[in-house]
Design a protein around this motif. Structure first.
Motif, PDB file in Angstrom:
ATOM      1  N   SER A  89      36.699  44.028  35.332  1.00 40.30           N
ATOM      2  CA  SER A  89      35.808  43.623  36.419  1.00 40.30           C
ATOM      3  C   SER A  89      35.348  44.831  37.233  1.00 40.30           C
ATOM      4  N   ARG A 149      41.992  48.631  43.428  1.00 41.35           N
ATOM      5  CA  ARG A 149      42.951  49.725  43.253  1.00 41.35           C
ATOM      6  C   ARG A 149      43.121  50.491  44.555  1.00 41.35           C
ATOM      7  N   GLU A 158      40.764  42.944  34.047  1.00 35.88           N
ATOM      8  CA  GLU A 158      40.861  44.406  34.124  1.00 35.88           C
ATOM      9  C   GLU A 158      39.510  45.102  34.044  1.00 35.88           C
ATOM     10  N   VAL A 187      37.579  46.050  40.253  1.00 36.79           N
ATOM     11  CA  VAL A 187      38.900  46.684  40.117  1.00 36.79           C
ATOM     12  C   VAL A 187      39.019  48.017  40.865  1.00 36.79           C
ATOM     13  N   VAL A 196      47.164  50.073  33.549  1.00 31.12           N
ATOM     14  CA  VAL A 196      46.280  48.932  33.294  1.00 31.12           C
ATOM     15  C   VAL A 196      46.094  48.730  31.797  1.00 31.12           C
ATOM     16  N   ASP A 227      45.445  53.886  35.735  1.00 28.64           N
ATOM     17  CA  ASP A 227      44.594  53.307  34.701  1.00 28.64           C
ATOM     18  C   ASP A 227      45.325  53.231  33.363  1.00 28.64           C
ATOM     19  N   VAL A 230      45.985  43.092  37.932  1.00 32.03           N
ATOM     20  CA  VAL A 230      44.597  42.844  37.513  1.00 32.03           C
ATOM     21  C   VAL A 230      44.540  42.196  36.133  1.00 32.03           C
TER      22      VAL A 230
END
Length: 324
Positions: free
Chosen positions: A246, A253, A244, A249, A278, A275, A240
């Motif tokens: 958006s 995921r 990230e 996401v 991310v 997360d 992503v």
């Protein structure tokens, strides 16, 4: 992108069939990537490596894993092409210095784009990640094997692989203080999560949209240049990259996890760290925007990326999730 025939004309003599090819720069991020239009009407890709980033052994190790994935797991991976001397890694002068270079067979396909429905892509991407991770847990690398190790320190320290996030454009004031708190939080979480074999190993490490080719609904993974040892979940964090924050996401995921679990278990303790992965990747990219300021992509992010990262960090630190 502009032509760079003069910079590559001598180098192209190293591969059969490329001697009179016309070179067009198609990507500049970590490396220069050229499409070579051959005189026989075909196409070849030539990757000119960034100086000082990978040793010859590291590049050979990348290619060894790619070839093992194709041979052992039946995965599509880019096909490196030997030069006239039989070696996959060549050396030639480019812009005043000697560079490592690799040629690859050209593959058809289009890069998926932010704003499209990416659910099918991420379902397949999760499956690809799982198959790569399953392969590497049972694979014995060559005796001489060298790849980067993407630990929290290798990403967050001042001498990190992609540079110091603290030196990136826009990191000052409240942005800096927020990111300092995120840095400490990520280090604590990752220390607790640990680096056991079920969660840490050799991964692609850069499964972003720019490194995917989609053809007839099939997603293929290219560009293993940043592959190294890291947490398996980091492959989702990289997927992503640059979007990230958006709203899409969370659904992506879920699609990635569904695809992953078709081939490999991914328990709740791993899912709970996605997360964090991310945010770790976002910090790596923030550092990259500063250390790769000569690239168009980094320049396009300089005005907003640090502020956006701090906004994500505030939400993550307050709620434990990047979701809005």
């Amino acid at each position: 992108m502009t032509d760079d025939w003069t910079g590559l004309s001598e180098a192209l003599l190293l591969w059969p069939g490329l001697e009179q090819g016309a070179a067009t720069l198609i990507n500049l991020s970590e490396n220069h990537t050229f499409r070579i239009d051959r005189t026989d009407g075909g196409k070849t890709i030539v990757r000119v490596h960034r100086p000082g980033y990978h040793s010859r052994l590291a590049i050979e190790s990348e290619l060894a894993w790619m070839q093992a994935l194709r041979r052992d797991a039946g995965l599509f991976t880019p096909q490196p092409l030997p030069g006239k001397n039989g070696a996959l890694v060549q050396q030639a002068h480019f812009r005043g210095e000697t560079r490592h270079m690799v040629a690859f067979a050209f593959e058809e396909g289009a890069e998926p784009q932010v704003g499209e429905d990416l659910s099918a892509v991420f379902l397949q991407l999760g499956s690809l990640a799982a198959r790569c991770h399953s392969h590497v847990t049972g694979w014995t690398p060559p005796q001489t094997f060298e790849r980067q190790v993407w630990t929290d320190g290798a990403i967050l320290d001042r001498d990190a692989i992609w540079g110091d996030w603290r030196s990136a454009p826009g990191v000052a004031g409240t942005v800096r203080s927020t990111l300092d708190r995120l840095d400490a939080n990520l280090r604590t979480q990752l220390a607790g999560y640990g680096m056991a074999r079920d969660r840490f190993g050799l991964i692609h490490a850069d499964m972003r949209l720019a490194n995917l080719l989609v053809s007839d609904g099939v997603t293929r993974l290219i560009d293993f240049d940043d592959c190294g040892f890291c947490w398996f979940g980091y492959d989702f964090g990289a997927a992503v990259s640059f979007f990230e924050d958006s709203d899409a996401v969370p659904a992506l995921r879920a699609a990635w996890l569904k695809g992953y679990r078709l081939y490999r278990d991914y328990g709740p303790e791993h899912e709970a760290m996605l997360d964090a992965m991310v945010m770790l990747r976002r910090m790596a990219l923030l550092a990259w925007t500063g250390s790769h300021a000569e690239t168009e992509l980094a320049q396009s992010l300089h005005s907003s990326f640090a502020t956006g990262t701090a906004e994500m960090a505030e939400r993550y630190l307050a709620t434990g999730t990047i979701d809005r």
